[in-house]
Design an enzyme around this catalytic site. Structure first.
Site, PDB file in Angstrom:
ATOM      1  N   ASN A  74       0.841  -1.188   0.000  1.00  0.00           N
ATOM      2  CA  ASN A  74       0.000   0.000   0.000  1.00  0.00           C
ATOM      3  C   ASN A  74       0.880   1.243   0.000  1.00  0.00           C
ATOM      4  O   ASN A  74       1.976   1.241   0.547  1.00  0.00           O
ATOM      5  CB  ASN A  74      -0.886   0.004   1.256  1.00  0.00           C
ATOM      6  N   HIS A 130       1.041   5.249   1.223  1.00  0.00           N
ATOM      7  CA  HIS A 130       0.439   6.097   2.252  1.00  0.00           C
ATOM      8  C   HIS A 130       1.151   7.447   2.271  1.00  0.00           C
ATOM      9  O   HIS A 130       2.382   7.492   2.281  1.00  0.00           O
ATOM     10  CB  HIS A 130       0.543   5.430   3.628  1.00  0.00           C
TER      11      HIS A 130
END
Length: 190
Positions: A104, A106
């Site tokens: 992911n 971020h």
């Protein structure tokens, strides 16, 4: 054609997805699909690039949605799943099959400022720098092991929008470099 198969999950405009897709050949990956939860601008970007789009509509029954998402991802047979602006928490079915193969992006230097409002939270805290993190996805919110980070100086004149735009610039480069490292075996999937 590279055999390192990447599925990208996105919920927005697709700038991270596009940066990765445009560098796919150079870094030795094949993006085999974009998976979203709704018709979003990222879908148009994928179609323009000839990348298949799958929409797995968000359901009130999150368990059923998680199962549907896992089924769609499985159909694409990914080597790696990239959550690139996918603003949904992945459930236990997806994690059971793919934890350790999902990364992911971020917009903060984790563990600082996890969650959906990282840029706003960084400005409110008055920090002098923030940045972008690429991390493995686990069952928590932005709690997975950090793979790579890039720093961005916070300017006195920054607004949430101006800071977020500068973070996105380094985030795109960081994502491409990190996926390249994973594809080349420099970063080991779990």
């Amino acid at each position: 054609m590279p055999n390192f198969r990447v599925v990208v999950l996105a919920s927005g405009t697709g700038t991270l997805f596009t940066a990765l897709a445009k560098q796919a050949d150079q870094i030795g990956i094949q993006i085999v699909g974009l998976v979203t939860d709704a018709e979003v601008p990222a879908c148009d970007r994928a179609r323009e690039l000839g990348i298949p789009v799958s929409i797995v509509p968000l359901l009130e029954d999150r368990v059923k949605w998680d199962q549907n998402l896992a089924t769609e991802i499985s159909r694409l047979k990914p080597s790696l799943i990239v959550s690139a602006g996918f603003m949904k928490i992945l459930g236990p079915v997806v994690l059971r099959f793919y934890q350790g193969k999902i990364i992911n992006t971020h917009p903060a230097l984790l563990p600082n400022f996890p969650g959906a409002h990282a840029v706003r939270d960084a400005l409110a805290a008055g920090v002098s720098e923030t940045g972008s993190t690429i991390h493995f996805v686990d069952k928590g919110v932005d709690t997975g092991e950090v793979i790579a980070q890039a720093r961005v100086k916070v300017e006195p004149s920054d607004t949430e929008e101006s800071l977020h735009e500068r973070i996105k610039e380094v985030e795109r480069e960081l994502l491409v470099a990190t996926v390249s490292d994973i594809a080349q075996g420099k970063v080991t999937l779990k």
